[in-house]
Structures are given as structure tokens and as C-alpha cells.
Design an enzyme around this catalytic site. Structure first.
Site, mmCIF file in Angstrom:
data_model
loop_
_atom_site.group_PDB
_atom_site.id
_atom_site.type_symbol
_atom_site.label_atom_id
_atom_site.label_comp_id
_atom_site.label_asym_id
_atom_site.label_seq_id
_atom_site.Cartn_x
_atom_site.Cartn_y
_atom_site.Cartn_z
ATOM 1 N N CYS A 127 0.848 -1.194 0.000
ATOM 2 C CA CYS A 127 0.000 0.000 0.000
ATOM 3 C C CYS A 127 0.888 1.250 0.000
ATOM 4 O O CYS A 127 1.618 1.480 -0.945
ATOM 5 C CB CYS A 127 -0.962 -0.049 1.190
ATOM 6 S SG CYS A 127 -2.195 1.268 1.199
ATOM 7 N N ASP A 175 -8.821 -3.219 -7.799
ATOM 8 C CA ASP A 175 -8.348 -2.152 -6.917
ATOM 9 C C ASP A 175 -8.734 -0.783 -7.482
ATOM 10 O O ASP A 175 -8.196 -0.346 -8.498
ATOM 11 C CB ASP A 175 -6.834 -2.265 -6.761
ATOM 12 C CG ASP A 175 -6.273 -1.330 -5.695
ATOM 13 O OD1 ASP A 175 -6.991 -0.413 -5.266
ATOM 14 O OD2 ASP A 175 -5.119 -1.532 -5.292
ATOM 15 N N HIS A 206 -7.632 -4.250 -3.564
ATOM 16 C CA HIS A 206 -6.582 -3.637 -2.765
ATOM 17 C C HIS A 206 -6.419 -4.440 -1.469
ATOM 18 O O HIS A 206 -7.381 -4.967 -0.927
ATOM 19 C CB HIS A 206 -6.963 -2.188 -2.451
ATOM 20 C CG HIS A 206 -5.852 -1.391 -1.854
ATOM 21 N ND1 HIS A 206 -4.823 -0.872 -2.615
ATOM 22 C CD2 HIS A 206 -5.605 -1.020 -0.572
ATOM 23 C CE1 HIS A 206 -3.996 -0.215 -1.821
ATOM 24 N NE2 HIS A 206 -4.441 -0.293 -0.585
#
Length: 416
Positions: A127, A175, A206
């Protein structure tokens, strides 16, 4: 593996903490794990431990230390709100400088080693850390970089020419933070680079690698980890003789029949799944019970394996063979609850063995249960598209007839 907390000092004499996990060997190349927006929390520490099992000295620096030391958030709504606030206020240049200090500190550790022709420090980020891994590849003199669902990489593509180390980037096809057009933009920037790989996992969102999370996708996570290891092993090592490790494990199982020694070849919490019968065990205690009472002593005296092929990858090995035996005892794992028939059997088998570092992590084992049941007289093949020993004979000898089970085969005899 063992874990502790160390202190990193920057060139400006700023000090911050980092979680460190050491492999069982005590030494190895270093992997710097770069946090998500939730700090160096339990999940990131588990990721560190995971890579330590793979043979790396793993360090996760506290990149949120300018706000306050040791921020550790969970995944409740209030945690997300606070995490995004930190994310918005993060000084990215400061974070990259801290990563650089961590890389230098790692190289100074006596536990961090390298082999001739290999590097000694790589980065893996998730991330926020996924983008930071990309920036570290450009600015921090690392030997390999891997980013998982890094948000904002497309805003820093002007740095592409500064990246000289091997790199892999993983994205989920679902995502929304990195939609297809963003991924395509990144892919285009590295189109002429063989050492930069970009992977998209169509059904993953994600945070697909964050186990315990709603978006966790085990299939995508496992495949991404194998691809990550391929980058790290090539750039940093360590190299393990997976075939040799597997053969030693099999020898202890089938020749020595030594339960304790067999378990010592595996990670602390391994698992085995014989797919057709769903026999095996998950975790040390269950698997040891299975090996001790239902597998190692429950094999026929004349059991043998005739090898067909072997494929060895970066973290797994696939064996294809024919298993031959006389059904002279009840085989709990293969034919549970079936009394011995005294019949001779040959069946094709596939065993997929996965490793973490130099230990076996799991085994997935497949065979044709219908063929087995036909051969011991428990299943009548009449009118069914199944065969008995012929399946093994065909595998061993390609000249054996094909298509005998296909009634329509004759209809194509005169067709081009």
C-alpha cells in the site's frame, strides 16, 4: 526465527525504532518491509516473520515516528480515519530518507550477509509501502524492490530511469486505488525493461495480501509471494536445493519411517492435504499425529514410486510419478476404511511440495481415485469414462492406445 526491536539513526542524528526478525540460521540477506498506513502493526510484524522463515534478516522501520513513536493501528473505522490522516500528512521525502538510513543500518549489521555476485538488501512494501518501495528503488541503493498495490506510483514515473535494480509490482484487478488505466500507465513506462515486472490479479482487490482482511485473496497472495521470491532470490539469494530437501524428507517418510525426523524437515506449523481423500493435517500436532498413526506405518511393504517428471521452482517442487503397491494393509490416507484386497495397483500421482526457506511448508497430493477403486475391485468401470491400471501404463508408455474411452473417436476417422 527470533525477533527484537532495534534503533536506526539517520544522518541528522534522528533515532527511530524498527522491528527485526532473524531467520533460523541467524544470518542472511536483508529485506526491508515497508508498512501500510496502519504503522508497524501486528500484521506487518507477521509479514516480517514470514520473510524471516524464507531465510532473510527482515527489518520494518517505524516510518510514522515523526508523528509519534510506535504508532500501531487496527482496521476499525476509527483506525482507518486516523491512518488516512497520517497518510495525508506524511512527509514522503523524510520517509524515503528514513528508508535510506534503514538500508545503511542493515548493511552494517553482522547478521546481514551476501554471496558473491549477489546483493545484500531488498525492499518489499505494501500500500503506502508499495509506493515507498518504488521510491526506494530510485533513491536508496537497494538491490531489489517489490511493491504490493502501491498507490501513487503513476505520479512518480519521472523516476523510472533512476531505477536500476530488479523490481516487481503487484496490483489487484479490482483495486479502485489503482484502476486499469493507472496500471497501464506504469506498465508503459517500463515497457523496455526486462528486469521490471508488473503483475495484475484479476479477481483481487486492494490489500489482497493482508490475511484476516475482507479483501484477502489467498490465491493471489500465494502467487504474488512466489513471484516476489523469484525477484529476491535472483538478486539476493539465498539459494536452497529444494529437490535435495524434498528427497531427504521422502527418505525419512518412506525408507527410515522416522516420524520425529520427518517433522524436523518442516516448518513449525506445516500442513499436508491428500486431495482426493482430504487426509493429512494442519499444524504441527495434527500433522505429527497423522504421520505417526495413519501415514508412515500404514503403507504397503512393496510400495514404490516410478518417477515421470520433476519441476523445481523458486519455492515449490512438482513431482509426477506412478505409485505402485500391493493392497496388503489398510491404507488410512489413500483408501480410508477399505479392508485389504491383496490386489496390485499402479496409479498416476502428482505431489506439489511448497517450501519456506529450507523447510517444507505444505504438500498438496493428487491422484485418480476412480482408477484406484477400479483396480481394487470397488468400482465397476462399465459404462463410465474411467479406467484402471491402463491410466498408469499409458503414462509410462506413450505408445499405449489413446481414446479407448471415447465412443465418438471412430466418427472422426475419415475426417480431416
Amino acid at each position: 526465527m527470533t525477533a527484537d526491536t532495534i534503533t536506526i539513526e539517520t544522518d541528522e542524528a534522528v533515532r527511530f525504532s524498527a522491528y527485526r526478525a532473524l531467520p533460523e540460521a541467524g544470518t542472511g540477506p536483508a529485506v526491508i518491509v515497508l508498512q501500510e498506513i496502519f504503522g508497524v502493526n501486528r500484521h506487518i510484524r507477521e509479514v516480517c516473520n514470514f520473510y524471516a522463515e524464507e531465510g532473510y534478516v527482515v527489518i520494518a522501520p517505524d516510518l510514522f515516528h515523526p508523528f509519534e513513536p510506535c504508532i500501531e493501528l487496527g482496521y476499525e473505522p476509527a483506525d482507518f480515519e486516523q491512518a488516512f490522516d497520517y497518510f495525508k500528512r506524511l512527509d514522503v521525502e523524510r520517509a524515503v530518507a528514513d528508508i535510506g538510513a534503514t538500508v545503511r543500518a542493515a548493511r552494517a549489521l553482522p547478521e546481514v550477509t551476501s554471496k558473491p555476485g549477489k546483493g545484500d538488501v531488498g525492499v518489499v512494501g505494501f500500500c503506502l509501502g508499495g509506493k515507498l518501495a518504488y521510491l526506494a528503488a530510485a533513491h536508496c541503493d537497494v538491490d531489489a524492490a517489490v511493491g504490493y498495490y502501491g498507490v501513487g506510483i503513476d505520479d512518480a514515473l519521472d523516476l523510472a530511469d533512476q531505477i536500476r535494480c530488479p523490481m516487481a509490482l503487484h496490483f489487484g484487478g479490482l483495486d479502485q486505488f489503482s484502476p486499469p488505466e493507472t496500471v497501464d500507465k506504469i506498465r508503459a513506462a517500463f515497457a523496455d525493461r526486462d528486469d521490471v515486472q508488473l503483475f495484475v490479479y484479476d479477481n483481487a482487490d486492494h490489500a489482497f495480501n493482508r490475511w484476516g482482511n475482507d479483501h484477502y485473496n489467498p490465491g493471489a497472495a500465494r502467487l504474488a509471494h512466489t513471484r516476489t521470491l523469484a525477484v529476491l532470490r535472483a538478486a539476493l539469494g539465498p539459494h536452497y536445493d529444494l529437490a535435495g530437501l524434498a528427497d531427504h524428507h521422502f527418505e525419512l517418510e518412506f525408507a527410515a519411517r522416522d516420524v520425529d525426523a520427518t517433522m524436523q524437515t518442516m516448518v513449525a506449523e506445516p500442513y499436508v492435504n491428500h486431495v482426493p481423500t482430504m487426509t493429512g493435517g494442519t499444524g504441527h500436532d495434527n500433522l505429527k499425529r497423522f504421520y505417526k498413526h495413519h501415514f508412515i506405518p500404514k503403507n504397503p511393504a512393496d510400495l514404490q514410486m516410478k518417477p515421470i517428471s520433476r519441476t523445481v521452482g523458486v519455492d515449490r517442487m512438482v513431482d509426477e510419478f506412478v505409485l505402485c503397491f500391493t493392497h496388503d494393509c489398510e491404507i488410512d490416507w489413500l483408501l480410508p476404511g477399505v479392508e485389504p484386497t491383496g490386489r496390485y495397483v499402479e496409479i498416476p500421482f502428482v505431489a506439489i511440495v511448497t517450501f519456506r526457506g529450507d523447510k517444507l511448508y505444505n504438500e498438496h497430493i493428487y491422484w485418480d481415485q476412480a482408477s484406484l477403486l477400479v483396480q481394487i475391485g470397488k468400482l465397476d468401470p462399465t459404462g463410465l469414462p474411467i479406467a484402471g491400471i491402463e491410466t498408469a501404463r499409458k503414462l509410462l508408455d506413450k505408445e499405449q492406445p489413446s481414446n479407448d474411452l471415447m465412443p465418438n473417436w471412430a466418427t472422426s476417422a475419415d475426417k480431416e
